[in-house]
Write a protein that holds these residues in place. Structure first.
Motif, short mmCIF file in Angstrom:
data_model
loop_
_atom_site.label_atom_id
_atom_site.label_comp_id
_atom_site.label_asym_id
_atom_site.label_seq_id
_atom_site.Cartn_x
_atom_site.Cartn_y
_atom_site.Cartn_z
N TYR A 324 0.84 -1.21 0.00
CA TYR A 324 0.00 0.00 0.00
C TYR A 324 0.87 1.25 0.00
O TYR A 324 0.57 2.23 -0.68
CB TYR A 324 -1.00 -0.06 1.16
CG TYR A 324 -0.85 0.91 2.30
CD1 TYR A 324 -1.10 2.27 2.12
CD2 TYR A 324 -0.51 0.47 3.58
CE1 TYR A 324 -0.99 3.16 3.18
CE2 TYR A 324 -0.41 1.35 4.64
CZ TYR A 324 -0.64 2.70 4.43
OH TYR A 324 -0.55 3.59 5.47
N LEU A 327 2.27 1.60 -3.61
CA LEU A 327 1.29 2.02 -4.61
C LEU A 327 0.88 3.49 -4.43
O LEU A 327 0.70 4.22 -5.41
CB LEU A 327 0.05 1.13 -4.54
CG LEU A 327 0.22 -0.27 -5.11
CD1 LEU A 327 -1.02 -1.11 -4.84
CD2 LEU A 327 0.52 -0.23 -6.61
N GLN A 335 -5.26 5.09 -2.71
CA GLN A 335 -5.62 3.94 -3.53
C GLN A 335 -6.70 3.09 -2.86
O GLN A 335 -6.74 2.95 -1.63
CB GLN A 335 -4.39 3.08 -3.81
CG GLN A 335 -3.34 3.76 -4.67
CD GLN A 335 -3.86 4.09 -6.05
OE1 GLN A 335 -4.11 3.20 -6.87
NE2 GLN A 335 -4.04 5.39 -6.32
N LEU A 337 -7.83 -0.69 -2.87
CA LEU A 337 -7.19 -1.97 -3.20
C LEU A 337 -8.15 -3.14 -2.99
O LEU A 337 -8.95 -3.13 -2.05
CB LEU A 337 -5.95 -2.20 -2.31
CG LEU A 337 -4.98 -1.05 -2.09
CD1 LEU A 337 -3.95 -1.43 -1.05
CD2 LEU A 337 -4.32 -0.67 -3.40
N THR A 351 -5.99 -2.09 -8.05
CA THR A 351 -5.76 -0.81 -7.40
C THR A 351 -6.35 0.27 -8.28
O THR A 351 -6.34 0.15 -9.52
CB THR A 351 -4.26 -0.56 -7.14
OG1 THR A 351 -4.13 0.59 -6.32
CG2 THR A 351 -3.49 -0.32 -8.44
#
Length: 892
Positions: A324, A327, A335, A337, A351
């Motif tokens: 996480y 990203l 994001q 997810l 994502t």
């Protein structure tokens, strides 16, 4: 050969996040995560171009698509060590949609595809618990039958419930492999009975059925409605993502979940989400089982006794935290997810930039900028200006129970609760008694101004988004639901019928102007809170914008509200709105109904001190900021008395015969008041009106300047001109009054005189008019009506049809018609500047608070826009985005 299919997996992908238009958001991000080396189940994406070709060719696929899909399936099989359709080592896949714009829940998904009576046995033998295979098979039959074969879910839910009842099982009983095997048999029998054919056993037939269903779902009713609401073009199409299955339902070391890298409700920097052990993705969103918290901190805060992911599967949790962070830094945004844990190993399924509330969006944008992930310019451009309405108005507590009586149009945002009243007089009386009320009307008129002001909110059974009720309510910052056509009002009995209930005067209702709902009873509200991030972002926006932002205001409350929200002056003070209360409307009616100048001047003498005191207060509140005051512009029918009681009141005040006044009122009645005796025409015919208002303005400016110490330079606007000659006549009276007041008070007055451009002829003759006008203010409400030949109050009956047929893409009273009305504005601006290079140019119609219209104003170089007080922050942000967009375009 055209490339239709793009593979991804094992750290390599044929696509990337830059191919969002081709691969859709899901496909592009799956490819990107692969390129980043993240654990993504291998698969392939069928591009959005296939969707376009599918609908252009009578729902037929390109000829070479099947060969490319077969090759991609073999590639996925190689990466997973499995073979699609193999009897002993089968590859199972998911089939999901993925448009370039996120459309959560709008289109279809199929999981566990490839299972049949043979492959389920193979999966059972390969798994440590055969229960998993039969559970997956029954899930597949349910989902495939619903999505592809169009059999409703309830057919299978009924079978499951009957089976549990027959066995004496409870809702929570965990079924065995043998139980699921019996249920699968019943499910297949159901398909045979309902459709007259067996459930498909060929995995390739299953795959193409699912692909066709996903492409077909692009045109289902809910997807079409979602695209309409979010302005997503039909031509974009959707991609189809086929991906090797990973299983979260393989026991207590497996799980599935959804997470956000920041809290989507308040924007806090924390991993936020839910998961379920031993489950597949649909279980999380279906609500069949209560989901568990991902973090231990969230579990403790929620008081949950169920273990968190952090405690249950610590290695998978640690990997999720690592991913996480990676990203969010990579995408430079919060994001959303989706993940699955299969026997302890974490797999990433999706994502995307996460949806969030306006409050969260502000905090996230400001935090990301402060963390150095994005620039301040990007932070400004990340916020939807229209979403700020969520922050500026009360909202209904999301935990409150809603009993919906009816639904109308979400005409003005916010929510309000109060007792039903049916007249403006009742509303005013209620305020005196400190009671909160909702004004319920078939439709409102300008004579309802005082009642609308007194009420907490307005509900009408007629009218559209640009009806009188909608426009005035938005200007007041009050919630409004309009066009609730299923409601019936009986004024005689004082009742309102809605949702099968009869409510009487005094009963409580709640309206939600953000979604158009009318609700039964009093409902708990959440009051708006402007966070520190709001002020921070507004400050950043102000540093980048060029357009000045003024407000439309004529009451002290509106003026103070606008200043609080950052208004830089008043761009439109509609003086006629100051005359609807109490004694004022009687004096106004005296003036209108008088049959000679002497009678008019007698009434005007009563109005002068009222006007002067109003202007003094506005000037003091604005403390030297510009204030544009429009001379009287009332269609006379809005002020004429209609009822015998009203006529009698005016007759007594004038000391004349009521019948004589009734006949005079009939003489003044017009066939088309909007184009009748109003605007500058009143001042031309009765110059004493303009003289009174000018005196009130100048005397107020002197008084306010002395009180506050801030010099006042009023801007006096002459409305509805079509020729320079009209403006010259009125301006001469204003100039003469300025000289007179200046000499009386021993001061030299600074002021300017301009005009409102709201007629096509005035726009065309702007070069000539600018010889006399020191500023133009574009009154785009009336300019739209006179250019398009559409009445704003009556357009609701047909504008929907025009939008549905793409004759008009937007309501022209909400977003400026740039090709028609906009061209007149641009032409008038150019011609006005040619005559008077320093002419001040503004826009003060309802469009002044619309982001798309503000962008247009920036493009033609207007100096300011003016909007209702509660839209000032929206306009400030939209103006900054327009300026940044202009810079970006120029640099590009």
């Amino acid at each position: 050969m055209t490339k239709w299919v793009y593979t991804f997996g094992d750290g390599q992908a044929e696509g990337n996040s830059g191919l969002k238009n081709l691969l859709g958001g899901k496909g592009a991000n799956l490819a990107e995560m692969c390129n980043l080396g993240l654990p993504v189940p291998p698969g392939f994406t069928i591009s959005t171009e296939v969707c376009t070709a599918f609908y252009e060719n009578d729902r037929r696929y390109p000829l070479d698509l099947a060969a490319q899909v077969d090759a991609a399936l073999r590639h996925v099989g190689t990466l997973t060590g499995r073979i699609f359709g193999d009897a002993s080592n089968p590859l199972l896949v998911s089939v999901r949609s993925g448009a370039r714009a996120s459309m959560p829940g709008m289109m279809d998904t199929v999981l566990n595809l490839g299972l049949n009576d043979v492959t389920v046995e193979a999966m059972a033998s390969l798994a440590s618990n055969p229960r998993f295979a039969w559970d997956s098979y029954r899930r597949f039959i349910t989902m495939y039958s619903n999505v592809v074969l169009d059999l409703d879910h309830h057919n299978f839910e009924d079978i499951l419930e009957e089976f549990k009842d027959s066995k004496g099982f409870t809702l929570d009983t965990e079924l065995s492999a043998e139980d699921w095997k019996q249920i699968v048999g019943a499910y297949k029998n159901c398909v045979q009975e309902k459709l007259g054919r067996p459930f498909p056993q060929d995995p390739h037939e299953q795959l193409w059925g699912a692909i066709g269903a996903v492409f077909g779902s692009w045109m289902n009713a809910r997807a079409i409605k979602y695209r309409e609401l979010h302005s997503i073009p039909e031509s974009w199409g959707t991609a189809v993502n086929v991906q090797a299955m990973v299983f979260g339902n393989m026991g207590e070391t497996s799980a599935t979940g959804v997470a956000f890298t920041r809290n989507p409700s308040n924007g806090a920097k924390e991993l936020y989400g839910e998961f379920l052990l031993n489950a597949q993705g649909e279980d999380v969103v279906a609500g069949i089982r209560t989901p568990q918290d991902i973090t231990e901190a969230a579990r403790i805060a929620a008081g949950s006794t169920k273990p968190s992911l952090e405690m249950s599967l610590p290695e998978a949790y640690a990997e999720l935290v690592r991913i996480y962070g990676l990203l969010e830094k990579h995408y430079r945004d919060m994001q959303d997810l989706e993940f699955t844990v299969q026997q302890g190993k974490l797999w990433m399924l999706q994502t995307r930039n996460g949806k969030r509330t306006a409050k969260a969006a502000l905090r996230i944008a400001v935090d990301l900028a402060n963390e150095g992930l994005i620039t301040r310019e990007e932070a400004i451009q990340r916020i939807d200006p229209a979403a700020l309405d969520q922050l500026l108005h009360p909202t209904i507590d999301p935990n409150a129970t809603r009993v919906v009586l009816s639904t109308g149009l979400p005409a003005s945002p916010g929510a309000a609760t109060g007792a039903i009243v049916f007249t403006s007089e009742e509303a005013e009386q209620a305020v005196k008694e400190k009671r909160k009320v909702i004004l319920v009307r078939v439709e409102t008129s300008p004579e309802d101004i005082h009642g609308m002001h007194a009420a907490e909110g307005i509900l009408t059974t007629r009218g559209g988004m640009t009806s009188h009720a909608a426009v005035v309510a938005r200007g007041m910052g009050k919630p409004c639901v309009s066009g609730a056509g299923a409601i019936r009002i009986d004024m005689v009995s004082g009742t309102m019928t809605a949702g099968g209930r009869v409510l009487k005067r005094g009963d409580f209702i709640t309206i939600d102007g953000s979604n158009g709902q009318v609700l039964l009873g009093e409902i708990a509200m959440l009051q708006p809170e402007l966070s520190g991030e709001f002020g921070t972002l507004m400050g950043w926006a102000d540093a980048f914008r060029r357009l000045r932002i003024r407000t439309n205001a004529e009451t002290p409350l509106d003026a103070r509200t606008a200043v609080k929200f950052g208004a830089e002056g008043i761009g439109l003070c509609r003086t006629e709105h100051m005359f609807f209360d109490g004694d004022r409307i009687i004096a106004m009616r005296e003036m209108i109904l008088a049959d000679d100048e002497k009678g008019r001047r007698t009434a005007l003498d009563k109005l002068l001190p009222m006007q002067r005191s109003d202007f003094v207060e506005l000037f003091e509140i604005m403390r030297g900021l510009p204030v544009t005051i429009r001379l009287l512009d009332p269609p006379l029918h809005e002020f004429l008395p209609h009822e015998a009681r009203e006529i009698q009141e005016v007759a007594e005040a004038m000391g004349t015969n009521a019948e004589k006044l009734r006949l005079r009122a009939l003489e003044l009645k017009e066939s088309n008041p909007m184009l009748g005796f109003r605007g500058c025409r009143l001042a031309v015919a009765y110059p004493e009106i303009a003289e009174m208002q000018a005196r009130a303005i100048f005397e107020a400016a002197i008084e306010a300047g002395r009180k506050s110490g801030a010099p006042v330079t009023p801007e006096i606007m002459v409305p509805l001109v079509m020729t320079k000659a009209e403006l010259d006549l009125v301006k001469a009276r204003i100039d003469a009054m300025a000289k007179m007041v200046g000499e009386e008070q021993g001061v030299e007055l600074n002021y300017s005189v301009g005009t409102m451009i709201e007629l096509p002829r005035a726009a065309l003759k702007a070069g000539d008019i600018a010889k006399s006008a020191e500023f133009f203010s574009f009154g785009t409400n009336d300019l739209t009506q006179t250019t398009l030949g559409i009445s704003r109050d009556d357009a609701g009956s047909f504008l929907g049809s025009y939008k549905a047929r793409n004759i008009l893409t937007e309501d022209p009273f909400v977003t400026l018609d740039q090709e028609g009305v906009g061209e007149l504005v641009q032409l008038a601006a150019e011609r006005g500047r040619r005559t008077r290079p320093d002419i001040k140019l503004g826009l003060c119609g309802e469009h002044g608070g619309d982001p798309a219209s503000i962008a247009f104003c920036e493009s033609v170089g207007l100096d300011y826009v003016s909007c209702s007080p509660f839209r000032v922050p929206i306009a400030r942000l939209a103006a900054a985005q327009a300026a940044l967009g202009k810079v970006t375009k120029a640099e590009g």
